[in-house]
Write a protein that holds these residues in place. Sequence first.
Motif, short mmCIF file in Angstrom:
data_model
loop_
_atom_site.label_atom_id
_atom_site.label_comp_id
_atom_site.label_asym_id
_atom_site.label_seq_id
_atom_site.Cartn_x
_atom_site.Cartn_y
_atom_site.Cartn_z
N GLU A 153 32.10 5.70 68.62
CA GLU A 153 32.26 5.44 67.18
C GLU A 153 31.84 6.64 66.35
N GLY A 154 31.52 7.73 67.01
CA GLY A 154 31.01 8.90 66.27
C GLY A 154 31.68 10.18 66.69
N TRP A 155 30.87 11.25 66.74
CA TRP A 155 31.40 12.58 66.98
C TRP A 155 30.57 13.35 68.01
N LEU A 156 31.28 14.18 68.74
CA LEU A 156 30.61 15.13 69.63
C LEU A 156 30.91 16.54 69.10
N LEU A 157 29.85 17.28 68.80
CA LEU A 157 30.01 18.63 68.28
C LEU A 157 29.55 19.61 69.35
N ALA A 158 30.46 20.49 69.72
CA ALA A 158 30.19 21.35 70.88
C ALA A 158 30.07 22.81 70.51
N SER A 159 29.09 23.48 71.09
CA SER A 159 28.97 24.93 70.97
C SER A 159 28.85 25.53 72.37
N PRO A 160 30.01 25.89 72.97
CA PRO A 160 30.00 26.42 74.34
C PRO A 160 29.53 27.86 74.39
N LEU A 161 29.17 28.34 75.57
CA LEU A 161 28.80 29.75 75.73
C LEU A 161 30.01 30.54 76.20
N THR A 162 30.09 31.78 75.70
CA THR A 162 31.21 32.64 76.06
C THR A 162 30.73 33.87 76.84
N GLN A 163 29.41 33.98 77.01
CA GLN A 163 28.87 35.11 77.77
C GLN A 163 27.56 34.70 78.43
N LYS A 164 27.14 35.54 79.40
CA LYS A 164 25.94 35.20 80.17
C LYS A 164 24.66 35.33 79.35
N LYS A 165 24.62 36.34 78.49
CA LYS A 165 23.41 36.60 77.69
C LYS A 165 23.79 36.71 76.23
N SER A 166 22.91 36.25 75.35
CA SER A 166 23.10 36.47 73.92
C SER A 166 21.81 36.13 73.19
N PRO A 167 21.45 36.94 72.18
CA PRO A 167 20.25 36.63 71.40
C PRO A 167 20.52 35.58 70.32
N ARG A 168 21.77 35.14 70.21
CA ARG A 168 22.17 34.22 69.14
C ARG A 168 21.85 32.78 69.52
N ASP A 169 21.38 32.01 68.56
CA ASP A 169 21.08 30.60 68.79
C ASP A 169 22.40 29.81 68.79
N PRO A 170 22.81 29.27 69.95
CA PRO A 170 24.12 28.60 70.02
C PRO A 170 24.16 27.30 69.20
N SER A 171 22.99 26.79 68.79
CA SER A 171 23.00 25.54 68.02
C SER A 171 23.36 25.77 66.55
N LEU A 172 23.37 27.05 66.12
CA LEU A 172 23.70 27.32 64.71
C LEU A 172 25.10 26.83 64.36
N ARG A 173 26.02 26.95 65.32
CA ARG A 173 27.40 26.49 65.08
C ARG A 173 27.47 24.99 64.85
N LEU A 174 26.50 24.27 65.42
CA LEU A 174 26.54 22.81 65.33
C LEU A 174 26.34 22.34 63.89
N ALA A 175 25.49 23.05 63.16
CA ALA A 175 25.26 22.67 61.75
C ALA A 175 26.56 22.81 60.96
N GLU A 176 27.27 23.91 61.20
CA GLU A 176 28.56 24.13 60.51
C GLU A 176 29.53 23.01 60.86
N LEU A 177 29.61 22.69 62.15
CA LEU A 177 30.55 21.66 62.61
C LEU A 177 30.18 20.30 62.01
N ALA A 178 28.88 20.01 61.95
CA ALA A 178 28.44 18.71 61.43
C ALA A 178 28.85 18.54 59.97
N ARG A 179 28.82 19.65 59.22
CA ARG A 179 29.21 19.57 57.81
C ARG A 179 30.70 19.28 57.66
N GLY A 180 31.46 19.65 58.68
CA GLY A 180 32.91 19.50 58.61
C GLY A 180 33.44 18.13 58.99
N VAL A 181 32.61 17.25 59.58
CA VAL A 181 33.15 15.96 60.00
C VAL A 181 32.88 14.89 58.95
#
Length: 416
Positions: free
Chosen positions: A122-150
Motif C-alpha cells: 500500500e506504499g512505496w519503496l525508494l531505492a538508492s543502488p550503488l554504482t561503484q565499489k567505493k564512494s564517500p557519498r552518503d547513498p541515503s541522500l537520494r532517498l530524501a529526494e525520492l520521498a519528496r517526489g511520491v
Amino acid sequence: MKLIHTADWQLGAPFSGFGEKADALRAVRLQTFRLTLERARSEEVDGFLIAGDLFEDNQVGDELVRKVFDLFGAFSDVPVFILPGNHDPVSGPGCVWLRAPFNEPPAHVTVLRDAAAHPLGEGWLLASPLTQKKSPRDPSLRLAELARGVEGSGPRVGITHGSPAIEGKHQPDDHPIHLEAATRAGLDYLALGHWHRWQVFDGGRMVMPGTPEPEGFDALGAAGSATESRATGPRGRGALVQIAGEGEEPTVTPLETATLKWIALDTDLLDWESTRARLEENLSDVGVDPEQTVVRLTLRGTPSSDEREVALAWIRERLGAFFVSRIDDRTLPSLSEAERKALRRERPLVAQVMNDLEAAVSLVSGKQDSVPAGGLSLRQLESLAEDRKLDWREFDEAFFRTAQELLYRELREVAT
Ligand SMILES: [Mn+2]
C-alpha cells in the motif's frame, strides 16, 4: 505492510582456505536462500527485500546466476526487490544486472538498477543502488529526494547499502550512511545492507540485518548469548518487518535464517586427559548439531611430540563428524635433551636461533636465571637492538613467543 529484509548473501563467495569444503559451504548458502524465500511465501509478504550484495561480485559464473534466477522463478508469488550493492554494483554493461538473464527479470522480480520509487504493497519503496565499489557519498541522500517526489499516503520504505557512519568505525569512502538517515528522509523504515552483523539504528527505523548465513567463527558460548550491542550483533539473520501505516513505528523481528553455526574453540594442551574431557564437554554442548556446524579448534601449549600426536589423532577423529572442521595447531614442542642434542648436531643454525629466542623470552620477562646455556645474553640483545635504533624493552614476551611459534611451524613443515 509486511516485508522480509535480507542482505549480503554474497552467493558465489569463494570460501578460500576451505579447500574441497568450499563447494559445500556455497551450496548451504543457496539452500538457506531457498528456505528464506519459502518463509517469505508463507508469511505472504508484500516484498522480499535484498539490500545489496546478493552476489559475491559481478564476475560470478553464468551457472550460478541462472540457478538463482530460476529459484526466483519458482517463487512467482513472492514480490522480490534486489538492490545492487558494493560487491555487485550497477557499474557497466558487464555487471550481473545488465547481462542475461537478470537484464530481463520476470514481472515479480524488480532489480533496483536506478535511484527510483516503486509501488510496494500500500506504499512505496525508494531505492538508492550503488554504482561503484567505493564512494564517500552518503547513498541515503537520494532517498530524501525520492520521498519528496511520491504522492499519496502509505508507508515509505527506503533501501540502500553502505556503512552506518559510526565515529571511528567506518571508512570514509565506504558509502557512509547518516545514523538517522531514515528520519532525515522521512521514511517509515530504511532497509540497509553491508555490515555482517545485526544492528538497529535510528530508533528502530533503520536496520542492518547482517549475513543470513555466518561466514566467521564466534567463540563457543558467545554465539548463544547473541549480544545486541551495536558493534557486535549476531550473524545469521534476516528481518521480518511489519508497518501498520504511514508514520507508525515499524515492528522488526529478527528472523533466524542460518543453517550452519560457526564455532571456535581454543584450548591449551596441558594434561591430555583433562584437556580431552573438557573438549568432549564443549563439543557435546547442547544446541550444537555437528552436522550443521563449522568448527575451528585452536590448540596451544607445549606438548611433547608424542602427546601432540595422541591429541591430534583424537581431535581429527572427533571433529570428523562436523560439517566442516579446521584444526589450528599452535603448539610449541618441548624438546627433550636428546632432541636438543640432535638438533644442535643436524641443524646448528636453527638450534642457535631457538636458543636465542628462548633466551630473549627469559630476558624480557626478567628471568635472567633461566637463560639457556649458549643463548643470547642481555648485552648482546641490547647491542643488537641498538644497531637497529630500537629499544629492546619495547618487545614483550608475546613478541618473541610468536617468533618461536613461527620457527617451530616452519620446522614442522620441513619435517613432514
Ligand atoms: Mn557490502
